[in-house]
Structures are given as structure tokens and as C-alpha cells.
Design a protein around this motif. Structure first.
Motif, PDB file in Angstrom:
ATOM      1  N   GLY A 119      22.284 -25.983  34.263  1.00  0.00           N
ATOM      2  CA  GLY A 119      23.464 -26.445  34.991  1.00  0.00           C
ATOM      3  C   GLY A 119      23.133 -27.205  36.265  1.00  0.00           C
ATOM      4  N   ASN A 120      21.869 -27.535  36.460  1.00  0.00           N
ATOM      5  CA  ASN A 120      21.418 -28.201  37.675  1.00  0.00           C
ATOM      6  C   ASN A 120      21.392 -29.715  37.437  1.00  0.00           C
ATOM      7  OD1 ASN A 120      19.891 -29.252  39.827  1.00  0.00           O
ATOM      8  ND2 ASN A 120      18.780 -27.327  40.054  1.00  0.00           N
ATOM      9  N   SER A 121      22.268 -30.451  38.087  1.00  0.00           N
ATOM     10  CA  SER A 121      22.379 -31.890  37.869  1.00  0.00           C
ATOM     11  C   SER A 121      21.088 -32.642  38.225  1.00  0.00           C
ATOM     12  CB  SER A 121      23.560 -32.471  38.651  1.00  0.00           C
ATOM     13  OG  SER A 121      23.381 -32.277  40.037  1.00  0.00           O
ATOM     14  N   ARG A 122      20.274 -32.105  39.113  1.00  0.00           N
ATOM     15  CA  ARG A 122      18.996 -32.748  39.451  1.00  0.00           C
ATOM     16  C   ARG A 122      18.066 -32.815  38.250  1.00  0.00           C
ATOM     17  NH1 ARG A 122      16.498 -29.083  43.274  1.00  0.00           N
ATOM     18  NH2 ARG A 122      14.717 -30.455  43.099  1.00  0.00           N
ATOM     19  N   PHE A 123      18.279 -31.911  37.289  1.00  0.00           N
ATOM     20  CA  PHE A 123      17.403 -31.817  36.124  1.00  0.00           C
ATOM     21  C   PHE A 123      18.133 -32.190  34.832  1.00  0.00           C
ATOM     22  CE2 PHE A 123      15.612 -28.222  38.876  1.00  0.00           C
ATOM     23  CZ  PHE A 123      14.815 -29.082  39.605  1.00  0.00           C
ATOM     24  N   ALA A 124      19.146 -33.031  34.938  1.00  0.00           N
ATOM     25  CA  ALA A 124      19.966 -33.427  33.788  1.00  0.00           C
ATOM     26  C   ALA A 124      19.144 -34.076  32.675  1.00  0.00           C
ATOM     27  CB  ALA A 124      21.087 -34.359  34.237  1.00  0.00           C
ATOM     28  N   ASP A 125      17.992 -34.667  33.002  1.00  0.00           N
ATOM     29  CA  ASP A 125      17.129 -35.255  31.972  1.00  0.00           C
ATOM     30  C   ASP A 125      16.829 -34.243  30.862  1.00  0.00           C
ATOM     31  OD1 ASP A 125      16.877 -37.763  33.136  1.00  0.00           O
ATOM     32  OD2 ASP A 125      14.992 -37.285  34.137  1.00  0.00           O
ATOM     33  N   LEU A 126      16.743 -32.977  31.219  1.00  0.00           N
ATOM     34  CA  LEU A 126      16.389 -31.948  30.239  1.00  0.00           C
ATOM     35  C   LEU A 126      17.473 -31.748  29.181  1.00  0.00           C
ATOM     36  CD1 LEU A 126      14.861 -29.343  32.716  1.00  0.00           C
ATOM     37  CD2 LEU A 126      13.629 -30.979  31.257  1.00  0.00           C
ATOM     38  N   ASP A 127      18.711 -32.110  29.501  1.00  0.00           N
ATOM     39  CA  ASP A 127      19.823 -31.976  28.554  1.00  0.00           C
ATOM     40  C   ASP A 127      19.954 -33.181  27.628  1.00  0.00           C
ATOM     41  OD1 ASP A 127      20.692 -29.471  29.577  1.00  0.00           O
ATOM     42  OD2 ASP A 127      21.772 -30.488  31.189  1.00  0.00           O
ATOM     43  N   ASP A 128      19.197 -34.232  27.880  1.00  0.00           N
ATOM     44  CA  ASP A 128      19.317 -35.484  27.134  1.00  0.00           C
ATOM     45  C   ASP A 128      18.505 -35.428  25.843  1.00  0.00           C
ATOM     46  OD1 ASP A 128      19.413 -38.070  26.189  1.00  0.00           O
ATOM     47  OD2 ASP A 128      18.861 -39.007  28.098  1.00  0.00           O
TER      48      ASP A 128
END
Length: 167
Positions: free
Chosen positions: A75-84
């Protein structure tokens, strides 16, 4: 004069015993900030430069968020790459049984570790330990496992997604 000598002797004894106590006392179930390093999680791939990512490259151990999420980024927007899922994540070739190994960098008490596949919990482990062997339940092909380390002394958990090619 006598009390000064006694005080000095007590301090010297304490200093001499402290390292021994540290070695002899058993470790708690505390481990650390952490992430799955084997098979390589998405943040491990970012840290290794296997996949081009943002800030997570410099702090793969920091994917922390509230307990109960089903998100690679915690849920951390700084690490959104991980959800891609469209990024070129490398899938580790595995069989039906996989051992997930964690890397830890700072201490926390552990409540449990949960492993999810397709939003369904497939394994849970209590207490400490840095490796867990999980049966994937008969799935084959490309799969994404969400590994969650639930912390005992905070409301947070650490999250890691691992891409697999299951044979």
C-alpha cells in the motif's frame, strides 16, 4: 574509600559480564525489516538491477504497510512499481514445493508469516525462522505468490511478491 572500590568492582564486573549475557541469552522471535531474497522477490530484482524500478531499489527491506493488505507494495505509493504486473519480472522456475528465504535488516517480533496465491492463503507459519517451505497446491505455469511477514509488536506487516514458473 571502600564504597568507591566496591562501586568500581561492581561496574567492572557488569562490563565484563555484559558481552557474555548477550551471547548466552537465546534470541527472541524478533528478526527484522525484511524481504524474500530466494526465489528473488520483486524488490530483490529491483535491488539487483534485474528490473528497472524506482526508490525500492535502494531499500528492498522497507515494503511495510498495515496488516491485511493483498498488495506487493504494502500500500506504499513510493513502491508502486512492485504492483505493476507489466514490468519484466523474472519468474523463478520451481516445482510444487518452494522454499522462500527472507533477508532481515532490523529487529521486530514475529507474529506469523502468510503466503498467498491468487488471493487465497496457501500457508502460514508462526514464530521465527528465515525460510519456509510452501506447497503450491497443484497450480502450474506463471504464478505470483504474496509473502507477508506479520509483525507482533506493531500494526504493520512486510510484503513481498515472488514471480514463479511452476512445473
Amino acid at each position: 574509600m571502600k564504597s568507591s572500590r566496591r562501586r568500581f568492582a561492581a561496574i567492572a564486573a557488569g562490563v565484563g559480564i555484559a558481552p557474555l549475557v548477550t551471547v548466552v541469552l537465546p534470541a527472541t522471535t524478533a528478526l527484522a525489516h525484511g524481504y524474500v531474497n530466494s526465489p528473488p522477490s520483486r524488490q530483490a530484482q529491483c535491488a539487483q538491477g534485474t528490473v528497472k524500478c524506482g526508490e525500492i531499489r535502494w531499500e528492498p527491506q522497507s515494503v511495510e504497510g498495515p496488516k491485511g493488505l493483498q498488495s506487493c507494495s504494502g500500500g506504499n505509493s513510493r513502491f508502486a512499481d512492485l504492483d505493476d504486473d507489466s514490468k519484466p519480472w523474472k519468474a523463478a522456475s520451481v516445482g510444487q514445493s518452494v522454499t522462500f528465504s527472507w533477508t532481515f535488516t532490523a529487529r521486530h517480533s514475529t507474529r506469523s508469516y502468510d503466503y498467498f496465491l491468487g488471493g487465497r492463503r496457501i500457508a502460514t507459519f508462526g514464530g521465527s525462522g528465515s525460510s519456509h517451505t510452501v506447497n503450491l497446491g497443484g497450480v502450474t505455469g506463471r504464478q505470483k505468490v504474496l509473502a507477508v511477514w506479520n509483525i507482533a509488536d506493531t500494526a504493520n506487516a512486510f510484503y513481498a511478491c515472488i514471480d514463479l514458473d511452476v512445473h
